[in-house]
Structure formats: C-alpha cells, structure tokens
Design an enzyme around this catalytic site. Structure first.
Site, PDB file in Angstrom:
ATOM      1  CE  LYS A  80     -18.529  92.480  79.837  1.00 53.83           C
ATOM      2  NZ  LYS A  80     -17.264  93.011  79.319  1.00 53.83           N
ATOM      3  N   GLY A 180     -14.066 110.227  71.198  1.00 51.69           N
ATOM      4  CA  GLY A 180     -14.176 109.805  72.599  1.00 51.69           C
ATOM      5  C   GLY A 180     -12.824 109.887  73.281  1.00 51.69           C
ATOM      6  CB  VAL A 181     -10.735 112.331  74.630  1.00 54.93           C
ATOM      7  CG1 VAL A 181     -10.102 112.253  73.257  1.00 54.93           C
ATOM      8  CG2 VAL A 181     -11.705 113.512  74.694  1.00 54.93           C
ATOM      9  N   GLY A 182     -12.317 109.635  76.756  1.00 50.93           N
ATOM     10  CA  GLY A 182     -12.478 109.216  78.150  1.00 50.93           C
ATOM     11  C   GLY A 182     -11.201 108.518  78.578  1.00 50.93           C
ATOM     12  CB  VAL A 184      -9.560 103.794  75.870  1.00 48.09           C
ATOM     13  CG1 VAL A 184      -8.701 103.321  74.707  1.00 48.09           C
ATOM     14  CG2 VAL A 184      -9.903 102.628  76.791  1.00 48.09           C
TER      15      VAL A 184
HETATM   16  P1  NAD Z   1     -15.051 106.096  79.097  1.00 45.95           P
HETATM   17  O1  NAD Z   1     -16.467 106.121  79.530  1.00 45.95           O
HETATM   18  O2  NAD Z   1     -13.982 106.448  80.045  1.00 45.95           O
HETATM   19  O3  NAD Z   1     -14.858 107.036  77.817  1.00 45.95           O
HETATM   20  C1  NAD Z   1     -15.768 107.105  76.778  1.00 45.95           C
HETATM   21  C2  NAD Z   1     -15.810 108.544  76.296  1.00 45.95           C
HETATM   22  O4  NAD Z   1     -16.590 108.615  75.123  1.00 45.95           O
HETATM   23  C3  NAD Z   1     -16.450 109.515  77.318  1.00 45.95           C
HETATM   24  O5  NAD Z   1     -15.589 110.612  77.529  1.00 45.95           O
HETATM   25  C4  NAD Z   1     -17.767 109.909  76.656  1.00 45.95           C
HETATM   26  O6  NAD Z   1     -18.164 111.230  76.981  1.00 45.95           O
HETATM   27  C5  NAD Z   1     -17.410 109.777  75.191  1.00 45.95           C
HETATM   28  N1  NAD Z   1     -18.530 109.578  74.292  1.00 45.95           N
HETATM   29  C6  NAD Z   1     -19.649 108.842  74.475  1.00 45.95           C
HETATM   30  N2  NAD Z   1     -20.445 108.903  73.392  1.00 45.95           N
HETATM   31  C7  NAD Z   1     -19.802 109.699  72.507  1.00 45.95           C
HETATM   32  C8  NAD Z   1     -20.100 110.168  71.200  1.00 45.95           C
HETATM   33  N3  NAD Z   1     -21.236 109.849  70.582  1.00 45.95           N
HETATM   34  N4  NAD Z   1     -19.205 110.974  70.559  1.00 45.95           N
HETATM   35  C9  NAD Z   1     -18.068 111.317  71.182  1.00 45.95           C
HETATM   36  N5  NAD Z   1     -17.726 110.924  72.415  1.00 45.95           N
HETATM   37  C10 NAD Z   1     -18.590 110.130  73.068  1.00 45.95           C
HETATM   38  O7  NAD Z   1     -14.835 104.615  78.495  1.00 45.95           O
HETATM   39  P2  NAD Z   1     -13.453 103.911  78.166  1.00 45.95           P
HETATM   40  O8  NAD Z   1     -13.092 102.993  79.278  1.00 45.95           O
HETATM   41  O9  NAD Z   1     -12.463 104.900  77.667  1.00 45.95           O
HETATM   42  O10 NAD Z   1     -13.905 102.964  76.955  1.00 45.95           O
HETATM   43  C11 NAD Z   1     -14.073 103.505  75.666  1.00 45.95           C
HETATM   44  C12 NAD Z   1     -14.384 102.366  74.697  1.00 45.95           C
HETATM   45  O11 NAD Z   1     -13.333 101.398  74.728  1.00 45.95           O
HETATM   46  C13 NAD Z   1     -15.665 101.579  75.053  1.00 45.95           C
HETATM   47  O12 NAD Z   1     -16.237 101.132  73.841  1.00 45.95           O
HETATM   48  C14 NAD Z   1     -15.131 100.383  75.829  1.00 45.95           C
HETATM   49  O13 NAD Z   1     -16.011  99.278  75.748  1.00 45.95           O
HETATM   50  C15 NAD Z   1     -13.839 100.109  75.061  1.00 45.95           C
HETATM   51  N6  NAD Z   1     -12.829  99.392  75.823  1.00 45.95           N
HETATM   52  C16 NAD Z   1     -12.320  99.914  76.963  1.00 45.95           C
HETATM   53  C17 NAD Z   1     -11.327  99.226  77.654  1.00 45.95           C
HETATM   54  C18 NAD Z   1     -10.685  99.810  78.884  1.00 45.95           C
HETATM   55  O14 NAD Z   1      -9.597  99.335  79.263  1.00 45.95           O
HETATM   56  N7  NAD Z   1     -11.275 100.815  79.506  1.00 45.95           N
HETATM   57  C19 NAD Z   1     -10.877  97.977  77.181  1.00 45.95           C
HETATM   58  C20 NAD Z   1     -11.419  97.460  75.998  1.00 45.95           C
HETATM   59  C21 NAD Z   1     -12.391  98.189  75.318  1.00 45.95           C
END
Ligand code: NAD
Length: 372
Positions: A80, A180-182, A184
C-alpha cells in the site's frame, strides 16, 4: 517499540519513505509480504494529521492486502502507499510523475492502483513514468473503475452465504439493508434489485439515497436505524468498524455480507456475531472482486476473464464457511487461516522463484522511459 520491532511484529518486509521538497511529495510505501508475488495495493491520498498516523495506516492497509490477495488465489503480495496531502488541493502532474519514478525505482516489488483520494487520472500520470501501475483509463489498457466488479463479487459472496444459511442461493427471495450507496453500494443495489430482492438503503448523502429510491425503487432508512432493519442481510458498503459492541446486539439479520473494508472493529466482534447466530462473510474475501479485475489488467485486460474470476468469490466464501465448520472456528479466523496456509505452502515450495519473479515483473511499456 522501535521501528524494527514494530515491523517484526507486523511481519513487514520493507517500508520506503519518498520525499521531494520542491513539489511537497511525502509518500510512504509499505511492502508487507512478497511470497506470492509483487506487492499490490492502492495509493491513498489523505491529509494525515501526523506522519505517525500515515505510517500506521499504510502498515495496517498493506498487511490486509496480503490476506486479500492470498485468499483470492492471486499471485500477489500485500502493499500500500499513502501520500500525505489534500486530494482536493494537493495534486499536480509533477507530483504523480515523480511518484511514478519512485515506484519504478522499487524494481517491480510494488504495483500501485487507485484508492481513497486518487483516481484513474492520477494513475495515467504515474503510467507516464512506470508500468508498475493499474487502474488507468481504458485507453491506456486500464480496466477503469473497479467498483462494479467489487459489487459483483459481493453478490456472488452473498449467494454463498444464502446457500449456507438457507440451502438456496437466490437473493430475490430475501431483503437487504445496504449501508452506503457510493460506488460499490450503488452497483450492489442495482444487482440486488435486478434479482428482485427488497432493498433498504441509507447514506450520509441524501441526494444519493433519493437517486437510489427513484432509480431502483429502494426503500430509504435513516442512517442510525440501518442496524435495526428487519432484513435477511446487512450489507456494509461504507466505512470500517461498524460491527462493534454497540451494533452487534442490535442487528436483526441472519447474515452480514458487504463490500466495505475492515468491517469488524475487532476480531472479537466477529466472534460475537457468530455467537448470535449471524453468519459473517469476511470482508477482505467477499470484496476482492475489484482486485481480481485489476489483476487481469496486468495480463492484458479482458472483461470476460475478469467476470469469470470474480465469480470464484462464491467458492472462496463457501470454502471459508466449510473450514470454519470443520475446525470449529469463527469465519474471520477461517479466512485468516486459509490465507496464511496458502502463503506458507507457496513460500516453502517456491520462495526463491517467487522472489525472483517479484523483481522481474514487467508488463506494458510506460509512455516515457524513466531516468532510473
Ligand atoms: P464511496 O466513497 O464511493 O462510497 C461510500 C459511501 O458511503 C458514500 O456515498 C458515503 O456518503 C457513504 N457513507 C460514509 N459514511 C457513512 C455512514 N456512516 N453511513 C452511511 N453512509 C455512509 O466508496 P466505495 O468505493 O463505494 O467504497 C465503499 C467501501 O468499500 C469502503 O469501505 C472501501 O474501502 C470498500 N471497498 C471498495 C472497493 C472499490 O472497488 N471501490 C473495493 C474493495 C473495498
């Protein structure tokens, strides 16, 4: 503890500090383990308050990558990088190109990808200087956004959970609470709704929640109530540490299976989940789909191959549950055990070969030849 005692404890092979005063580059690369292959892991850009905080983060995250790659059956080790600075105001071409040269100087021991605070645009700049990078835009041979693949892998993992718990693997017959609906979470909700599942969603970002309600007919839940939803599956897709002393007793679900990293505040919380009869899909195993997709990139990207590999998440999760049952241990421990067994076995047989390979990796030619 001294630094070396610290590294001895965590098992890290190498930690490198890169610094360039002119362009305010402060980056730490941690290589945890290269027995299975070159260390692979994202570059996080974050305005860490202290260097110690940045170091702690990179050591923790790189170790997790070793386990993720091992359980996913990939020939990569864990690594990392953290870049100290603001992703909003601290980026420049010079910064990422200098970083690309530094990463190139590691001779293939570390392969970088995007992470929190970095994007495909940043990877494109690093690619100007070194080929030890994935996640560029497709025009450069990259695989683009990994999130749809992380979500797809999570869906396969959910199927394995349902099979284990109910004897069938049909999400459409169940309900899901997605936190969390970002990136993923969005793709996971889309997949679940396409299966006909009932889906509850929550997010800090209300616009995002409304989008999901409109687009997929998901049901909105206030943030603090997501742990109390009476659903089959709780799917954490936001931040870490949300399975903790406060939330474990509240959960009314049968399964916890989601894409977020570091879901358990401690291993003990994973054990407590199981004591309550809740099946837990270990986070780094169920969310490895994005990593699998990026791994394919290094062999010449093919979306079809990536999808086939991501499908194996079903078998990985099923095997973890079988191991947990056989050895009478919680699923988090079974996952660690399987990952460590693979590293030990390969290390015994192939260590000298793998070490050579780690130094030898050379995929695509970078756009410009760097000066090292
Ligand atoms: P992202 O930032 O696109 O989405 C995260 C979402 O969570 C955002 O919409 C944010 O507003 C919301 N959020 C934050 N705190 C919150 C809370 N307390 N309650 C409700 N919603 C909340 O991130 P992502 O890329 O979708 O990643 C999400 C998770 O998955 C992270 O833990 C990341 O480490 C993990 N992850 C992501 C990937 C990937 O391919 N992007 C791969 C492996 C793991």
């Amino acid at each position: 503890m001294t630094m070396f005692e610290n590294l001895g404890e965590s098992g890290h092979e190498q930690v490198v500090f890169f610094h360039d005063r002119e362009i305010d580059l402060r980056c730490i690369v941690a290589i945890h383990n290269t027995v299975l292959g070159p260390a692979f892991g994202g570059l996080r850009m974050w305005p860490y308050a202290t260097e110690q905080e940045a170091l702690r983060d990179v050591l923790r995250l790189s170790r997790a990558m070793t386990y993720k790659a091992a359980i996913a059956g990939l020939n990569f080790g864990g690594g990392k990088a953290v870049l100290i600075g603001s992703p909003e105001t601290g980026k420049s071409e010079a910064l990422f190109r200098a970083l690309g040269r530094y990463i190139g100087s590691l001779g293939g021991r570390y392969i970088v990808a995007e992470d929190v605070g970095t994007t495909a645009d940043d990877m494109d700049l690093i690619y100007q200087e070194t080929d030890r990078v994935v996640g560029m835009h497709r025009v450069h041979g990259g695989s683009g956004d990994p999130s749809p693949f992380t979500a797809l892998g999570t869906l396969y993992g959910i199927r394995a959970c349902l099979q284990r718990r109910f004897g069938h693997a049909e999400p459409g017959r169940h309900s899901f609470a997605v936190q969390g609906v970002g990136s993923v979470g969005y793709h996971l909700v889309k997949l679940l709704r396409a299966e006909g599942a009932k889906v509850f969603v929550t997010d800090i970002n209300q616009d995002r929640v409304e989008q999901l309600v409109d687009e997929f007919k998901a049901e909105a839940v206030p943030m603090h109530q997501i742990y109390d939803v009476d659903a089959t599956v709780f799917s954490p897709c936001a931040m870490g540490g949300i399975i903790n002393e406060d939330t474990v007793p509240r959960l009314r679900v049968k399964i916890v299976a989601g894409g977020a990293n570091n879901q358990l505040e401690s291993n003990e919380c994973g054990t407590q989940l199981e004591a309550r009869g809740i099946l837990y899909a270990p986070d780094y195993a169920i969310n490895a789909g994005g990593l699998m997709n990026q791994a394919i990139e290094l062999q010449g990207y093919s979306e079809e191959r990536a999808r086939r590999m991501v499908q194996t998440t079903y078998d990985i999760i099923a095997r973890i549950f079988e191991t947990a049952e056989r050895d009478r241990i919680p699923s988090w421990q079974a996952a660690d055990q399987l990952a460590e067994e693979r590293i030990r076995a390969v290390g015994r047989i192939k260590l000298p070969y793998m070490q050579q390979r780690a130094g030898r990796y050379s995929g695509r030619a970078p756009h410009t030849v760097s000066s090292e």
